[in-house]
Scaffold this motif. Structure first.
Motif, PDB file in Angstrom:
ATOM      1  N   GLU A   3      -0.854  -2.142  -4.459  1.00 44.77           N
ATOM      2  CA  GLU A   3      -0.343  -1.808  -3.123  1.00 44.77           C
ATOM      3  C   GLU A   3       1.171  -1.707  -3.141  1.00 44.77           C
ATOM      4  N   ARG A   4       1.831  -2.670  -3.798  1.00 42.38           N
ATOM      5  CA  ARG A   4       3.289  -2.630  -3.901  1.00 42.38           C
ATOM      6  C   ARG A   4       3.768  -1.395  -4.639  1.00 42.38           C
ATOM      7  N   GLU A   5       3.113  -1.072  -5.739  1.00 41.42           N
ATOM      8  CA  GLU A   5       3.484   0.104  -6.523  1.00 41.42           C
ATOM      9  C   GLU A   5       3.307   1.395  -5.725  1.00 41.42           C
ATOM     10  N   LYS A  55       3.575   1.744  -2.532  1.00 41.57           N
ATOM     11  CA  LYS A  55       4.567   1.833  -1.461  1.00 41.57           C
ATOM     12  C   LYS A  55       5.895   2.370  -1.974  1.00 41.57           C
ATOM     13  N   ASN A  56       6.169   2.128  -3.246  1.00 43.49           N
ATOM     14  CA  ASN A  56       7.472   2.554  -3.832  1.00 43.49           C
ATOM     15  C   ASN A  56       7.453   3.971  -4.279  1.00 43.49           C
ATOM     16  N   LYS A 111      -6.099   4.580   2.065  1.00 40.72           N
ATOM     17  CA  LYS A 111      -5.598   3.597   3.041  1.00 40.72           C
ATOM     18  C   LYS A 111      -6.733   2.821   3.703  1.00 40.72           C
ATOM     19  N   GLU A 129      -2.934  -6.397  -4.851  1.00 40.83           N
ATOM     20  CA  GLU A 129      -1.592  -6.574  -4.275  1.00 40.83           C
ATOM     21  C   GLU A 129      -0.534  -5.835  -5.078  1.00 40.83           C
ATOM     22  N   GLN A 130      -0.607  -5.932  -6.404  1.00 45.15           N
ATOM     23  CA  GLN A 130       0.353  -5.241  -7.259  1.00 45.15           C
ATOM     24  C   GLN A 130       0.257  -3.728  -7.078  1.00 45.15           C
ATOM     25  N   ASP A 157      -4.863 -10.168  -7.099  1.00 48.64           N
ATOM     26  CA  ASP A 157      -3.489  -9.917  -7.531  1.00 48.64           C
ATOM     27  C   ASP A 157      -3.318  -8.467  -7.979  1.00 48.64           C
TER      28      ASP A 157
END
Length: 101
Positions: free
Chosen positions: A96-98, A100-101, A56, A93-94, A90
């Motif tokens: 980070e999104r992964e 979070k899920n 983090k 960002e990708q 990018d």
């Protein structure tokens, strides 16, 4: 990860000749020394990015490219995109999104 790493250094360090080094590179799927070196450096950059995100922590891309052996931002961004299909920002960002899920 050394910025000054080159073929001559590897040949000398391994106490071998250019032909054996080139053959070993081809056996492992790369066309040349630079391609192998770039692939390994991008793998290290991805590892650093993943490590930072898991902890983090903020991802500082200039720190990432210098830590992974690149001398220039332009070379890092171009190589990163050619190997991963995404610019480094990018990719972050990708990921980070992964995560979070």
């Amino acid at each position: 990860l050394s910025h000054e790493l080159d073929q001559k250094y590897i040949i000398k360090r391994l106490n071998t000749n250019k032909r054996y080094v080139y053959e070993a590179i081809r056996v492992h799927g790369d066309h040349n020394f630079k391609g192998l070196l770039n692939r390994l450096r991008i793998n290290e950059a991805k590892r650093i990015i993943q490590e930072r995100l898991r902890a983090k922590e903020a991802v500082n891309l200039p720190e990432v490219y210098l830590s992974s052996g690149f001398n220039s931002k332009t070379s890092f961004y171009r190589t990163f995109k050619s190997i991963t299909g995404l610019p480094p920002g990018d990719f972050v960002e990708q990921l980070e999104r992964e995560m979070k899920n």
